[in-house]
Design a protein around this motif. Structure first.
Motif, PDB file in Angstrom:
ATOM      1  N   GLU A  27      -8.710  34.664  15.736  1.00  0.00           N
ATOM      2  CA  GLU A  27      -9.322  35.961  16.009  1.00  0.00           C
ATOM      3  C   GLU A  27      -8.737  37.056  15.132  1.00  0.00           C
ATOM      4  N   ARG A  28      -9.548  38.077  14.932  1.00  0.00           N
ATOM      5  CA  ARG A  28      -9.157  39.302  14.240  1.00  0.00           C
ATOM      6  C   ARG A  28      -9.336  40.440  15.225  1.00  0.00           C
ATOM      7  N   ARG A  29      -8.347  41.316  15.275  1.00  0.00           N
ATOM      8  CA  ARG A  29      -8.357  42.371  16.279  1.00  0.00           C
ATOM      9  C   ARG A  29      -7.908  43.682  15.640  1.00  0.00           C
ATOM     10  N   TYR A  30      -8.640  44.744  15.930  1.00  0.00           N
ATOM     11  CA  TYR A  30      -8.192  46.068  15.487  1.00  0.00           C
ATOM     12  C   TYR A  30      -8.579  47.083  16.550  1.00  0.00           C
ATOM     13  N   GLY A  31      -7.835  48.181  16.568  1.00  0.00           N
ATOM     14  CA  GLY A  31      -8.090  49.165  17.602  1.00  0.00           C
ATOM     15  C   GLY A  31      -7.295  50.435  17.397  1.00  0.00           C
ATOM     16  N   LEU A  32      -7.451  51.339  18.338  1.00  0.00           N
ATOM     17  CA  LEU A  32      -6.764  52.624  18.312  1.00  0.00           C
ATOM     18  C   LEU A  32      -6.283  52.935  19.721  1.00  0.00           C
ATOM     19  N   ASP A  33      -4.980  53.164  19.862  1.00  0.00           N
ATOM     20  CA  ASP A  33      -4.381  53.514  21.149  1.00  0.00           C
ATOM     21  C   ASP A  33      -4.003  54.987  21.157  1.00  0.00           C
ATOM     22  N   GLU A  74       5.660  54.264  30.044  1.00  0.00           N
ATOM     23  CA  GLU A  74       4.642  54.630  29.064  1.00  0.00           C
ATOM     24  C   GLU A  74       3.262  54.399  29.663  1.00  0.00           C
ATOM     25  N   PHE A  75       2.339  55.255  29.290  1.00  0.00           N
ATOM     26  CA  PHE A  75       0.929  55.030  29.601  1.00  0.00           C
ATOM     27  C   PHE A  75       0.157  55.085  28.290  1.00  0.00           C
ATOM     28  N   ARG A  76      -0.706  54.113  28.094  1.00  0.00           N
ATOM     29  CA  ARG A  76      -1.550  54.152  26.909  1.00  0.00           C
ATOM     30  C   ARG A  76      -2.926  53.570  27.233  1.00  0.00           C
ATOM     31  N   ALA A  77      -3.927  54.049  26.509  1.00  0.00           N
ATOM     32  CA  ALA A  77      -5.297  53.567  26.637  1.00  0.00           C
ATOM     33  C   ALA A  77      -5.901  53.573  25.246  1.00  0.00           C
ATOM     34  N   GLY A  78      -6.962  52.807  25.079  1.00  0.00           N
ATOM     35  CA  GLY A  78      -7.548  52.763  23.758  1.00  0.00           C
ATOM     36  C   GLY A  78      -8.776  51.899  23.700  1.00  0.00           C
ATOM     37  N   VAL A  79      -9.266  51.733  22.485  1.00  0.00           N
ATOM     38  CA  VAL A  79     -10.453  50.911  22.233  1.00  0.00           C
ATOM     39  C   VAL A  79     -10.050  49.740  21.349  1.00  0.00           C
ATOM     40  N   ARG A  80     -10.770  48.628  21.530  1.00  0.00           N
ATOM     41  CA  ARG A  80     -10.486  47.402  20.798  1.00  0.00           C
ATOM     42  C   ARG A  80     -11.790  46.838  20.235  1.00  0.00           C
ATOM     43  N   ARG A  81     -11.666  46.143  19.117  1.00  0.00           N
ATOM     44  CA  ARG A  81     -12.777  45.368  18.555  1.00  0.00           C
ATOM     45  C   ARG A  81     -12.205  44.030  18.117  1.00  0.00           C
ATOM     46  N   VAL A  82     -12.834  42.930  18.569  1.00  0.00           N
ATOM     47  CA  VAL A  82     -12.317  41.587  18.321  1.00  0.00           C
ATOM     48  C   VAL A  82     -13.454  40.705  17.821  1.00  0.00           C
ATOM     49  N   THR A 101     -23.005  21.074  24.089  1.00  0.00           N
ATOM     50  CA  THR A 101     -22.051  22.163  23.840  1.00  0.00           C
ATOM     51  C   THR A 101     -21.526  22.047  22.423  1.00  0.00           C
ATOM     52  N   PRO A 102     -21.578  23.102  21.616  1.00  0.00           N
ATOM     53  CA  PRO A 102     -21.104  23.011  20.236  1.00  0.00           C
ATOM     54  C   PRO A 102     -19.594  22.854  20.164  1.00  0.00           C
ATOM     55  N   VAL A 103     -19.144  22.198  19.084  1.00  0.00           N
ATOM     56  CA  VAL A 103     -17.707  22.006  18.885  1.00  0.00           C
ATOM     57  C   VAL A 103     -17.034  23.332  18.570  1.00  0.00           C
ATOM     58  N   ALA A 104     -17.692  24.176  17.792  1.00  0.00           N
ATOM     59  CA  ALA A 104     -17.137  25.469  17.406  1.00  0.00           C
ATOM     60  C   ALA A 104     -18.071  26.584  17.881  1.00  0.00           C
ATOM     61  N   VAL A 105     -17.494  27.672  18.354  1.00  0.00           N
ATOM     62  CA  VAL A 105     -18.263  28.807  18.862  1.00  0.00           C
ATOM     63  C   VAL A 105     -17.679  30.095  18.294  1.00  0.00           C
ATOM     64  N   ASP A 106     -18.527  30.927  17.706  1.00  0.00           N
ATOM     65  CA  ASP A 106     -18.099  32.254  17.263  1.00  0.00           C
ATOM     66  C   ASP A 106     -18.235  33.234  18.431  1.00  0.00           C
ATOM     67  N   PHE A 107     -17.364  34.201  18.477  1.00  0.00           N
ATOM     68  CA  PHE A 107     -17.431  35.185  19.556  1.00  0.00           C
ATOM     69  C   PHE A 107     -17.116  36.575  19.024  1.00  0.00           C
ATOM     70  N   ASP A 108     -17.576  37.571  19.770  1.00  0.00           N
ATOM     71  CA  ASP A 108     -17.276  38.976  19.490  1.00  0.00           C
ATOM     72  C   ASP A 108     -16.863  39.650  20.784  1.00  0.00           C
ATOM     73  N   GLY A 109     -15.904  40.531  20.691  1.00  0.00           N
ATOM     74  CA  GLY A 109     -15.441  41.269  21.851  1.00  0.00           C
ATOM     75  C   GLY A 109     -15.177  42.714  21.473  1.00  0.00           C
ATOM     76  N   GLY A 110     -15.210  43.565  22.445  1.00  0.00           N
ATOM     77  CA  GLY A 110     -14.936  44.971  22.198  1.00  0.00           C
ATOM     78  C   GLY A 110     -15.037  45.762  23.480  1.00  0.00           C
ATOM     79  N   GLY A 111     -14.249  46.804  23.556  1.00  0.00           N
ATOM     80  CA  GLY A 111     -14.256  47.626  24.751  1.00  0.00           C
ATOM     81  C   GLY A 111     -13.030  48.505  24.800  1.00  0.00           C
TER      82      GLY A 111
END
Length: 409
Positions: free
Chosen positions: A193-199, A209-217, A232-242
């Motif tokens: 996976e690749r992940r980037y975001g801003l906290d 500490e308190f922190r919140a932010g957005v993520r894209r995966v 069921t496929p052997v490999a599955v691509d996925f996307d996440g974000g929130g």
């Protein structure tokens, strides 16, 4: 002794002067010495709460401890000075002679003596004082069973401000294993996976500490071992974000071998289609650890749990269990599921001399009792379905971090 006595009026004046000296001066200003000019704005901002207060007291002590806790200085000192009829503080701050950039090493080896071995080696590059606001770069490089590369830029929003922003990026891969309800291995997946975001967050003094932010995966899962269902496929691509929110309290005196304090963390993750996720999924996780000691003896209670609050078929969202103090009798990440819970009770006995010694390297003998599991369905969770483990270990606090050698029975 009558010959040494002061006349009453002189003795009264002496008492008045002594009382005046015993009264702490008020802090009317803060300045830094000539060799600390680099940190002038930081020091003035950090000690601003002490202005108008006595030069001795909780507010000054708290401000000095908070400033030193930034881990920038080798020494930090102050003295009360007089200038133009006003009293104030002159602060002397010396940068660490071994900084401001650091390299930290980490190595993890695991062997179950039954043919199952794994290793992970890592480096962390820390660049402090990246700008006048004392921003910090953290770069992680990890190879082995779980290769990973991650970068975070921690930027305070002002001199000595508790508020911060932290953009970040990470790429890596890991293995996850699932099991049947009776504990039999079912399948092993490789998750990339690749992940980037801003906290955005706020430091809560030196304790939390308190922190919140957005993520894209984005990434993929691939079946490595096991039997897949028909169609069921052997490999599955996925996307996440929130978005996510996390509240953390950390009052432990040590990460590797805590003897006093507590640790608490609560996190909520919300993936949404509006952020590019494949499905709307909410997950929650909580960790709580409490350590108490008496003499050489330490008792640690530690509980963790998490759940996907909406059904998910994506193994990338599963919680893993296995490894040292995480069901020590199992290989690392050998059990995973969308719901998990684990409780541990750990006893530590510190070895070595009671007092300070030239060769006083902290060493411990430990005993752990652990019970937990991961489940495919929330309704499957029960006390009768827990995996139980008892382990013993020897621990050593080294310059590179904690070292453990242990086994289970």
């Amino acid at each position: 002794l009558e010959a040494l006595a002061l006349p009453p009026e002189r003795y009264a004046a002496h008492v008045a002067r002594r009382a005046e000296r015993a009264t702490p001066a008020r802090v009317d200003f803060v300045r830094v010495d000539a060799e600390s000019g680099r940190y002038r704005k930081l020091i003035e901002s950090a000690l601003e709460p002490a202005l108008g207060r006595p030069a001795e007291g909780e507010s000054l002590d708290r401000a000095i401890r908070s400033l030193y806790g930034r881990d920038l200085f080798e020494t930090l000192d102050y003295r009360v000075v007089e200038s133009e009829g006003r009293s104030g503080l002159e602060v002397s701050a010396r940068r660490k002679s071994w900084g401001p950039n650091y390299v930290r090493l980490g190595l993890e080896l695991q062997d179950d003596f039954q043919g199952g071995t794994s290793y992970t080696a890592g480096l962390r590059f820390v660049v402090t004082e990246a700008n006048p606001y004392m921003a910090e770069w953290n770069v992680d490089l990890q190879i082995g069973e779980q290769p990973r590369f991650a970068v975070e830029f921690f930027q305070p929003l002002g001199y000595a401000s508790p508020w911060f922003v932290a953009p970040q990026f990470a790429v890596g891969s890991r293995s996850l294993r699932t099991a049947t309800p009776d504990g039999s291995p079912l399948a092993e997946y490789r998750v990339r996976e690749r992940r980037y975001g801003l906290d955005v967050g706020r430091e809560l003094g030196a304790w939390g500490e308190f922190r919140a932010g957005v993520r894209r995966v984005s990434g993929s899962t691939r079946l490595q071992l096991g039997t897949r269902a028909e169609g069921t496929p052997v490999a599955v691509d996925f996307d996440g974000g929130g978005w996510f929110a996390r509240f953390a309290v950390d009052r432990l005196d040590s990460v590797g071998f805590p003897r006093h304090g507590e640790l608490f963390q609560l996190q909520w993750d919300a993936e949404r289609r509006s952020f590019g996720a494949d499905a709307d999924v909410d997950t929650a996780r909580a960790d709580w650890l409490l350590a108490r000691s008496r003499g050489r003896h330490t008792l640690i209670g530690w509980a963790s749990g998490g759940s996907a609050l909406k059904t998910t078929d994506g193994v990338q969202r599963f919680f893993p269990l296995g490894g040292f103090l995480n069901l020590s009798g199992l290989a690392a990440d050998s059990v995973a599921g969308p719901h998990f819970g684990i409780a541990r009770l750990v006893y530590l006995n510190r070895l070595g001399p009671r007092g300070p010694s030239l060769f006083d390297v902290p060493m411990y003998l430990g005993l752990s009792v652990e019970a937990g599991n991961a489940w495919e369905r929330r309704r499957d969770a029960s006390l009768g379905d827990l995996r139980r483990n008892v382990g013993a270990f020897f621990g050593l606090e080294t310059l590179l971090g904690p070292l453990y050698l242990g086994g289970t029975f």
